[in-house]
Design a protein around this motif. Sequence first.
Motif, PDB file in Angstrom:
ATOM      1  N   ALA A 245       0.866  -1.149  -0.338  1.00 22.53           N
ATOM      2  CA  ALA A 245       0.114  -0.243  -0.712  1.00 22.53           C
ATOM      3  C   ALA A 245       0.720   1.063   0.515  1.00 22.53           C
ATOM      4  CB  ALA A 245      -1.035   0.130   0.776  1.00 22.53           C
ATOM      5  N   LEU A 246       1.947   1.607   0.452  1.00 17.95           N
ATOM      6  CA  LEU A 246       2.685   2.542   0.800  1.00 17.95           C
ATOM      7  C   LEU A 246       3.589   2.614  -0.636  1.00 17.95           C
ATOM      8  CD1 LEU A 246       3.984   2.299   4.637  1.00 17.95           C
ATOM      9  CD2 LEU A 246       2.735   4.323   3.225  1.00 17.95           C
ATOM     10  N   LEU A 247       4.222   1.134  -0.509  1.00 22.27           N
ATOM     11  CA  LEU A 247       5.139   1.760  -2.768  1.00 22.27           C
ATOM     12  C   LEU A 247       3.858   1.929  -3.652  1.00 22.27           C
ATOM     13  CD1 LEU A 247       7.342  -1.543  -2.266  1.00 22.27           C
ATOM     14  CD2 LEU A 247       7.846   0.961  -2.941  1.00 22.27           C
ATOM     15  N   SER A 248       2.395   1.966  -3.187  1.00 20.44           N
ATOM     16  CA  SER A 248       1.249   1.877  -4.644  1.00 20.44           C
ATOM     17  C   SER A 248       1.163   3.392  -4.530  1.00 20.44           C
ATOM     18  CB  SER A 248       0.447   1.614  -4.599  1.00 20.44           C
ATOM     19  OG  SER A 248       0.200  -0.117  -4.213  1.00 20.44           O
ATOM     20  N   VAL A 249       1.422   3.601  -2.894  1.00 22.11           N
ATOM     21  CA  VAL A 249       1.513   5.221  -2.795  1.00 22.11           C
ATOM     22  C   VAL A 249       2.777   6.270  -3.597  1.00 22.11           C
ATOM     23  CG1 VAL A 249       0.799   7.195  -1.360  1.00 22.11           C
ATOM     24  CG2 VAL A 249      -0.275   5.552  -0.858  1.00 22.11           C
ATOM     25  N   THR A 250       3.284   5.647  -3.189  1.00 22.66           N
ATOM     26  CA  THR A 250       5.222   7.091  -2.933  1.00 22.66           C
ATOM     27  C   THR A 250       4.990   6.808  -4.912  1.00 22.66           C
ATOM     28  OG1 THR A 250       6.331   5.006  -2.536  1.00 22.66           O
ATOM     29  CG2 THR A 250       5.981   6.552  -0.312  1.00 22.66           C
ATOM     30  N   ILE A 251       4.933   5.263  -5.609  1.00 29.55           N
ATOM     31  CA  ILE A 251       5.058   5.560  -6.917  1.00 29.55           C
ATOM     32  C   ILE A 251       4.624   6.080  -7.484  1.00 29.55           C
ATOM     33  CG2 ILE A 251       5.447   3.864  -8.368  1.00 29.55           C
ATOM     34  CD1 ILE A 251       6.447   1.570  -6.896  1.00 29.55           C
ATOM     35  N   THR A 252       2.955   5.940  -6.947  1.00 24.59           N
ATOM     36  CA  THR A 252       1.918   7.415  -7.958  1.00 24.59           C
ATOM     37  C   THR A 252       2.633   8.042  -8.072  1.00 24.59           C
ATOM     38  OG1 THR A 252       0.310   4.576  -7.791  1.00 24.59           O
ATOM     39  CG2 THR A 252      -0.426   6.921  -8.236  1.00 24.59           C
ATOM     40  N   PHE A 253       2.474   8.486  -6.593  1.00 20.50           N
ATOM     41  CA  PHE A 253       2.883  10.072  -6.469  1.00 20.50           C
ATOM     42  C   PHE A 253       4.257  10.369  -7.337  1.00 20.50           C
ATOM     43  CE2 PHE A 253       4.381  13.541  -4.156  1.00 20.50           C
ATOM     44  CZ  PHE A 253       3.318  14.455  -4.376  1.00 20.50           C
ATOM     45  N   ARG A 254       5.214   9.184  -7.567  1.00 18.65           N
ATOM     46  CA  ARG A 254       6.570   9.820  -7.844  1.00 18.65           C
ATOM     47  C   ARG A 254       5.742  10.160  -9.561  1.00 18.65           C
ATOM     48  NH1 ARG A 254      12.322   8.762  -8.911  1.00 18.65           N
ATOM     49  NH2 ARG A 254      12.432  10.818 -10.387  1.00 18.65           N
ATOM     50  N   ILE A 255       4.944   9.152 -10.410  1.00 15.18           N
ATOM     51  CA  ILE A 255       5.048   8.669 -11.699  1.00 15.18           C
ATOM     52  C   ILE A 255       4.130  10.180 -11.672  1.00 15.18           C
ATOM     53  CG2 ILE A 255       3.254   7.912 -13.554  1.00 15.18           C
ATOM     54  CD1 ILE A 255       4.725   5.351 -11.631  1.00 15.18           C
TER      55      ILE A 255
ATOM     56  N   GLY B  51       6.018  13.308 -11.699  1.00  7.24           N
ATOM     57  CA  GLY B  51       7.064  13.205 -13.172  1.00  7.24           C
ATOM     58  C   GLY B  51       6.593  13.477 -14.348  1.00  7.24           C
ATOM     59  N   ILE B  52       4.852  13.203 -14.638  1.00  4.91           N
ATOM     60  CA  ILE B  52       4.625  13.934 -16.233  1.00  4.91           C
ATOM     61  C   ILE B  52       4.182  15.438 -15.531  1.00  4.91           C
ATOM     62  CG2 ILE B  52       1.890  13.616 -16.539  1.00  4.91           C
ATOM     63  CD1 ILE B  52       2.433  10.021 -15.544  1.00  4.91           C
ATOM     64  N   LEU B  53       3.944  15.410 -14.593  1.00  8.88           N
ATOM     65  CA  LEU B  53       3.961  17.134 -14.650  1.00  8.88           C
ATOM     66  C   LEU B  53       4.755  17.746 -14.681  1.00  8.88           C
ATOM     67  CD1 LEU B  53       0.818  18.425 -13.523  1.00  8.88           C
ATOM     68  CD2 LEU B  53       1.640  18.676 -10.659  1.00  8.88           C
ATOM     69  N   GLN B  54       5.771  17.190 -14.276  1.00 10.41           N
ATOM     70  CA  GLN B  54       6.857  18.287 -13.968  1.00 10.41           C
ATOM     71  C   GLN B  54       7.358  18.366 -15.613  1.00 10.41           C
ATOM     72  OE1 GLN B  54       9.877  17.007 -12.096  1.00 10.41           O
ATOM     73  NE2 GLN B  54       9.237  16.900 -10.356  1.00 10.41           N
TER      74      GLN B  54
ATOM     75  N   HIS C  57      13.263  15.451  -7.668  1.00  7.62           N
ATOM     76  CA  HIS C  57      12.683  14.530  -6.798  1.00  7.62           C
ATOM     77  C   HIS C  57      11.484  14.812  -5.849  1.00  7.62           C
ATOM     78  CE1 HIS C  57      11.811  10.333  -4.736  1.00  7.62           C
ATOM     79  NE2 HIS C  57      12.631   9.961  -5.554  1.00  7.62           N
ATOM     80  N   PRO C  58      10.390  14.658  -6.570  1.00  9.72           N
ATOM     81  CA  PRO C  58       9.088  15.519  -5.350  1.00  9.72           C
ATOM     82  C   PRO C  58       9.281  14.419  -3.559  1.00  9.72           C
ATOM     83  CG  PRO C  58       8.300  12.978  -6.780  1.00  9.72           C
ATOM     84  CD  PRO C  58       9.550  13.033  -6.961  1.00  9.72           C
ATOM     85  N   PHE C  59       9.922  13.449  -3.382  1.00  6.38           N
ATOM     86  CA  PHE C  59      10.914  12.813  -1.393  1.00  6.38           C
ATOM     87  C   PHE C  59      12.281  13.601  -1.560  1.00  6.38           C
ATOM     88  CE2 PHE C  59       7.458   9.789  -3.294  1.00  6.38           C
ATOM     89  CZ  PHE C  59       6.546  10.327  -2.739  1.00  6.38           C
ATOM     90  N   LYS C  60      12.696  14.742  -2.836  1.00  6.14           N
ATOM     91  CA  LYS C  60      13.971  15.023  -1.894  1.00  6.14           C
ATOM     92  C   LYS C  60      14.151  14.406  -0.990  1.00  6.14           C
ATOM     93  CE  LYS C  60      17.360  17.982  -4.206  1.00  6.14           C
ATOM     94  NZ  LYS C  60      18.214  18.678  -5.401  1.00  6.14           N
ATOM     95  N   ALA C  61      13.335  16.351  -0.063  1.00  6.45           N
ATOM     96  CA  ALA C  61      13.535  16.625   1.271  1.00  6.45           C
ATOM     97  C   ALA C  61      13.575  14.902   2.412  1.00  6.45           C
ATOM     98  CB  ALA C  61      12.560  17.291   1.275  1.00  6.45           C
TER      99      ALA C  61
END
Length: 200
Positions: free
Chosen positions: A54-64, A67-70, A79-83
């Motif tokens: 569940a956590l991986l699904s949320v983080t991978i979806t948010f990362r993709i 990426g598409i938005l950028q 990277h959205p989780f750089k901080a």
Amino acid sequence: MDNQIPRAWKEHVVDLLYWRDVKTTGVVFGAALFLLLSLSVCSIISVCSYVGLALLSVTITFRIYKGILQAVQKSDEGHPFKAYLTQNVTLSEDLVHKYSDVALTHLNCTLKELRRLFLVEDLVDSLKFAVLMWILTYVGALFNGLTLLILGLIAVFSTPIIYEKHQAQIDHYLALARNQIKDIFGKIQAKVPGMKPKAE
């Protein structure tokens, strides 16, 4: 610095248990209760796997998504989780030693107390412990360990706030119950040979 960490942590725990921040406490309580209820239905391996997925699904979806938005906006946010990736999550040796020493102290005290009770250093204390064990046999017959953990979690998050709101009445009834228990044990000690109160 070492003394400030536990104090801040304790204050944070107190704030959680007294529902100072309803949103944060609700999330922690809900997540813990959901985890325990999941463990009552599935094995711990399945629950850990599902939580990880569940956590991986949320983080991978948010990362993709980011990426598409950028790419569409042609921005260079990175990277959205750089901080979070740059934060230090390692435990210092001093902190580990400190808490392992505290845990070892508590373990040694518990072992000494159990030795004292099982080898009947004090007959009254050993009899009290025997009564507690006898009561726990009935508790164990009614509930399994996981059910007790769920009930304990609910009690931990509900008792402090109830006590805070009704402290005077609860203290009054607790004092009455304590006096009744003292009277009962006093009568037992007076009637059974060899069970003199410690004051004597």
